[in-house]
Write an enzyme that holds these catalytic residues in place. Structure first.
Site, PDB file in Angstrom:
ATOM      1  CG  HIS A  20      -0.205   0.061   2.528  1.00 25.30           C
ATOM      2  ND1 HIS A  20       0.365   1.219   3.016  1.00 25.30           N
ATOM      3  CD2 HIS A  20       0.039  -0.900   3.455  1.00 25.30           C
ATOM      4  CE1 HIS A  20       0.920   0.981   4.185  1.00 25.30           C
ATOM      5  NE2 HIS A  20       0.749  -0.296   4.474  1.00 25.30           N
ATOM      6  CD  GLU A  91       2.371  -5.618   8.128  1.00 22.35           C
ATOM      7  OE1 GLU A  91       2.532  -6.834   7.899  1.00 22.35           O
ATOM      8  OE2 GLU A  91       3.126  -4.741   7.669  1.00 22.35           O
TER       9      GLU A  91
END
Length: 205
Positions: A20, A91
């Site tokens: 990202h 994550e």
């Protein structure tokens, strides 16, 4: 005389890993696992800079972490219409270290590293490796070219598992924000075909 049969490739050919774009915490080096922090304006610009490169490819599947920073990157990069949110791409869970930098943590624990230290109330390397290995198995059961939008530490662990079965190898695989890496094959062996390419600085294909 009948035409020769068309050869249809089977199995996954390439996995494109897209980290990202920038967030406030990625810029400051704070560990960002569960915290759903948005992209900065620069992070949005980074994501848009990937659109032309990704548009030049045909993706048979687009998988994305459930965190908004990954979802927005996928959308701004032009693949939102194909996106499937996949929980296993979140994550690393940093537990009690969420929001802290490595430098801050090492003031009291000089040898601390996400790659080998216990992580209270979060995920240690063993748990992340098990999750990454499951993602690899899922990818190997897919066909064609897959785009995968996720996060730095998890993508590094995934890269390690892809080529060696060992997430710890990810300690040596650095990733910038809004970077693209490509996993694939060298003959029958799983390989890293490209790593940490930046759309605005160098060609990806």
């Amino acid at each position: 005389m009948s035409a020769n049969p068309v050869e249809v490739p089977t199995g996954v050919r390439e996995v494109w890993l897209i980290r990202h774009g920038e967030t406030q915490w990625s810029r400051s080096g704070q560990h960002t696992g569960r915290t759903d922090i948005p992209l900065t304006e620069h992070g949005r610009e980074q994501a848009r800079s990937l659109a032309a490169t990704l548009a030049a490819q045909r993706f048979d599947a687009v998988l994305c972490s459930p965190m908004s920073r990954a979802i927005e990157t996928c959308q701004l990069a032009g693949l939102g219409d194909q996106m499937t949110v996949t929980a296993d791409l979140h994550e690393w869970d940093y537990g009690v270290y969420e929001g802290r930098t490595t430098a801050d943590i090492r003031k009291t624990d000089p040898d601390w590293s996400v790659w080998h230290s216990p992580i209270a109330q979060g995920e240690d390397l063993t748990r992340v490796q098990a999750r990454a290995a499951m993602v690899v198995e899922s990818l190997l059961a897919m066909r064609g070219r897959v785009a995968l939008f996720s996060h730095a530490h998890f993508l590094r662990a995934l890269g390690g598992c892809w080529i060696s079965g060992t997430a710890a190898l990810g300690a040596h695989l650095y990733l910038d924000t809004a970077s693209v890496s490509i996993l694939g094959f060298d003959h029958e062996s799983r390989a890293i075909r490209r790593w940490n390419a930046l759309g605005e600085r160098r060609a990806l294909v």
